[in-house]
Design an enzyme around this catalytic site. Structure first.
Site, PDB file in Angstrom:
ATOM      1  N   LYS A  13      45.911  40.185  36.291  1.00 20.69           N
ATOM      2  CA  LYS A  13      46.558  41.403  36.836  1.00 20.69           C
ATOM      3  C   LYS A  13      45.658  42.089  37.864  1.00 20.69           C
ATOM      4  CE  LYS A  13      46.837  43.342  32.749  1.00 20.69           C
ATOM      5  NZ  LYS A  13      46.222  42.267  31.919  1.00 20.69           N
ATOM      6  N   ARG A  88      50.874  50.284  28.700  1.00 20.86           N
ATOM      7  CA  ARG A  88      50.572  49.232  27.732  1.00 20.86           C
ATOM      8  C   ARG A  88      51.343  49.435  26.442  1.00 20.86           C
ATOM      9  NH1 ARG A  88      45.095  47.828  29.793  1.00 20.86           N
ATOM     10  NH2 ARG A  88      44.510  45.823  28.951  1.00 20.86           N
ATOM     11  N   ARG A 127      34.825  35.385  32.872  1.00 21.52           N
ATOM     12  CA  ARG A 127      35.016  36.546  33.750  1.00 21.52           C
ATOM     13  C   ARG A 127      33.691  37.286  33.953  1.00 21.52           C
ATOM     14  NH1 ARG A 127      39.769  40.814  32.993  1.00 21.52           N
ATOM     15  NH2 ARG A 127      39.081  40.951  30.831  1.00 21.52           N
ATOM     16  N   ARG A 160      31.857  41.592  30.316  1.00 17.78           N
ATOM     17  CA  ARG A 160      32.322  42.776  29.592  1.00 17.78           C
ATOM     18  C   ARG A 160      32.148  42.605  28.080  1.00 17.78           C
ATOM     19  NH1 ARG A 160      38.161  43.959  32.201  1.00 17.78           N
ATOM     20  NH2 ARG A 160      38.547  44.439  30.004  1.00 17.78           N
ATOM     21  N   ARG A 171      42.477  41.427  21.096  1.00  9.17           N
ATOM     22  CA  ARG A 171      43.205  42.017  22.228  1.00  9.17           C
ATOM     23  C   ARG A 171      44.526  41.282  22.467  1.00  9.17           C
ATOM     24  NH1 ARG A 171      39.147  41.994  26.996  1.00  9.17           N
ATOM     25  NH2 ARG A 171      40.740  43.217  28.040  1.00  9.17           N
TER      26      ARG A 171
HETATM   27  P1  ADP Z   1      43.371  41.012  33.943  1.00  5.01           P
HETATM   28  O1  ADP Z   1      43.205  42.106  34.959  1.00  5.01           O
HETATM   29  O2  ADP Z   1      44.791  40.616  33.731  1.00  5.01           O
HETATM   30  O3  ADP Z   1      42.654  41.293  32.658  1.00  5.01           O
HETATM   31  P2  ADP Z   1      41.625  39.493  35.731  1.00  5.01           P
HETATM   32  O4  ADP Z   1      42.252  39.693  37.067  1.00  5.01           O
HETATM   33  O5  ADP Z   1      40.366  40.233  35.454  1.00  5.01           O
HETATM   34  O6  ADP Z   1      42.680  39.699  34.544  1.00  5.01           O
HETATM   35  O7  ADP Z   1      41.381  37.912  35.559  1.00  5.01           O
HETATM   36  C1  ADP Z   1      40.769  37.371  34.364  1.00  5.01           C
HETATM   37  C2  ADP Z   1      39.781  36.265  34.748  1.00  5.01           C
HETATM   38  O8  ADP Z   1      40.489  35.144  35.275  1.00  5.01           O
HETATM   39  C3  ADP Z   1      38.776  36.675  35.835  1.00  5.01           C
HETATM   40  O9  ADP Z   1      37.545  36.046  35.596  1.00  5.01           O
HETATM   41  C4  ADP Z   1      39.422  36.170  37.126  1.00  5.01           C
HETATM   42  O10 ADP Z   1      38.449  35.941  38.129  1.00  5.01           O
HETATM   43  C5  ADP Z   1      40.105  34.888  36.647  1.00  5.01           C
HETATM   44  N1  ADP Z   1      41.352  34.585  37.365  1.00  5.01           N
HETATM   45  C6  ADP Z   1      42.254  35.467  37.877  1.00  5.01           C
HETATM   46  N2  ADP Z   1      43.298  34.820  38.458  1.00  5.01           N
HETATM   47  C7  ADP Z   1      43.053  33.495  38.264  1.00  5.01           C
HETATM   48  C8  ADP Z   1      43.762  32.296  38.618  1.00  5.01           C
HETATM   49  N3  ADP Z   1      44.957  32.341  39.243  1.00  5.01           N
HETATM   50  N4  ADP Z   1      43.206  31.106  38.256  1.00  5.01           N
HETATM   51  C9  ADP Z   1      42.021  31.066  37.578  1.00  5.01           C
HETATM   52  N5  ADP Z   1      41.299  32.136  37.241  1.00  5.01           N
HETATM   53  C10 ADP Z   1      41.806  33.338  37.566  1.00  5.01           C
HETATM   54  P1  AMP Z   2      41.630  46.244  30.941  1.00  7.19           P
HETATM   55  O1  AMP Z   2      40.500  46.435  31.892  1.00  7.19           O
HETATM   56  O2  AMP Z   2      42.964  46.582  31.539  1.00  7.19           O
HETATM   57  O3  AMP Z   2      41.613  44.876  30.296  1.00  7.19           O
HETATM   58  O4  AMP Z   2      41.429  47.319  29.764  1.00  7.19           O
HETATM   59  C1  AMP Z   2      40.286  47.268  28.915  1.00  7.19           C
HETATM   60  C2  AMP Z   2      40.532  48.101  27.675  1.00  7.19           C
HETATM   61  O5  AMP Z   2      40.729  49.488  28.039  1.00  7.19           O
HETATM   62  C3  AMP Z   2      41.763  47.742  26.849  1.00  7.19           C
HETATM   63  O6  AMP Z   2      41.523  46.677  25.939  1.00  7.19           O
HETATM   64  C4  AMP Z   2      42.043  49.071  26.119  1.00  7.19           C
HETATM   65  O7  AMP Z   2      41.143  49.270  25.034  1.00  7.19           O
HETATM   66  C5  AMP Z   2      41.702  50.095  27.195  1.00  7.19           C
HETATM   67  N1  AMP Z   2      42.889  50.432  28.010  1.00  7.19           N
HETATM   68  C6  AMP Z   2      43.074  50.207  29.341  1.00  7.19           C
HETATM   69  N2  AMP Z   2      44.273  50.662  29.751  1.00  7.19           N
HETATM   70  C7  AMP Z   2      44.874  51.178  28.645  1.00  7.19           C
HETATM   71  C8  AMP Z   2      46.142  51.774  28.390  1.00  7.19           C
HETATM   72  N3  AMP Z   2      47.064  51.928  29.364  1.00  7.19           N
HETATM   73  N4  AMP Z   2      46.409  52.187  27.135  1.00  7.19           N
HETATM   74  C9  AMP Z   2      45.524  52.054  26.135  1.00  7.19           C
HETATM   75  N5  AMP Z   2      44.324  51.482  26.296  1.00  7.19           N
HETATM   76  C10 AMP Z   2      43.990  51.040  27.532  1.00  7.19           C
END
Ligand code: ADP
Ligand code: AMP
Length: 214
Positions: A13, A88, A127, A160, A171
């Protein structure tokens, strides 16, 4: 253009939100990034949020909703924004809709980035995140030019705390229970769009641009 990114943790995302925001010149609002910045600055909100985040749980709705509702009223959101990680829960979605309706607005696109659970754990362990600017990389799929250093701002990257496999499993459970119902919610609103998030990053982005229109 008011866009919501849906999908499991690690679905991509944030990666796609960044690209959408650069192309359409709208702000990227990530609630996870807002919490991480608050944790880094040791604010009261950060301390509260951390206790939930470290366990893989969602931060309670009352700590998130007002923050986002206020943020989307800011001047830079006039032409739209991408919400990444919010809503969420159903109550968060309802609160957002209510706030938007009050000003005659609505969510234009909910984009669900689909990635099966099997792929998520390896994505998360690879990541690397930049706490300074919010950029995200992957040690194999999306590497930085210099190992461990953010391409965009030069800060050091971190794994992270909540990307450890045991927390990721929690999660994912929380996602299926509390966030996945939003797919139905936005389908009923007629704004849901699905993209295959297992594809390469540029391919996923191509599919999103098709949905949003040139
Ligand atoms: P989210 O915001 O949904 O938690 P991220 O954008 O941080 O996910 O992506 C999760 C991990 O996967 C990161 O390490 C990112 O660089 C990697 N990633 C994102 N898109 C792709 C893709 N299309 N193919 C492979 N790896 C990806
Ligand atoms: P993210 O970076 O989106 O993966 O979020 C990391 C963590 O932040 C999540 O696992 C939740 O603990 C918290 N968090 C982020 N956005 C929300 C939301 N909209 N509602 C509740 N918790 C959130």
């Amino acid at each position: 253009m008011k866009i919501i990114m849906l999908g499991a943790p690690g679905a991509g995302k944030g990666t796609q939100a960044d690209k959408i925001c650069a192309k359409y010149n709208i702000p990227h609002i990530s609630t996870g990034d807002i919490f991480r910045a608050n944790i880094k600055n040791n604010t009261e909100l950060g301390q509260k949020a951390k206790s939930y985040m470290d366990k893989g749980l969602l931060v309670p709705d009352e700590l998130v909703v007002d923050l986002v509702v206020d943020r989307v009223k800011a001047d830079d959101c006039k032409n739209g924004y991408v919400l990444d990680g919010f809503p969420r829960t159903i109550p968060q979605a309802e609160a957002l809709d209510k706030a938007l309706e009050a000003s005659g607005d609505k969510v234009d696109y909910a984009i669900n980035v689909e990635v099966p659970d099997e792929n998520i754990i390896s994505r998360m362990s690879g990541r690397r995140a930049c706490i300074a600017c919010g950029a995200t990389y992957h040690i194999v799929h999306i590497p930085t030019k210099v190992e461990g250093i953010c391409d965009k701002c030069g800060a050091e990257l971190v794994l992270r705390d909540d990307d450890k496999p045991e927390t990721v499993k929690k999660r994912l459970d929380v996602y299926h229970e509390q966030t996945q119902p939003l797919i139905d919610y936005y389908t009923k609103k007629g704004v849901l769009n699905e993209v295959d998030g297992t594809k390469d990053m540029e391919e996923v982005f191509g599919a999103i641009v098709k949905i949003l229109g040139a």
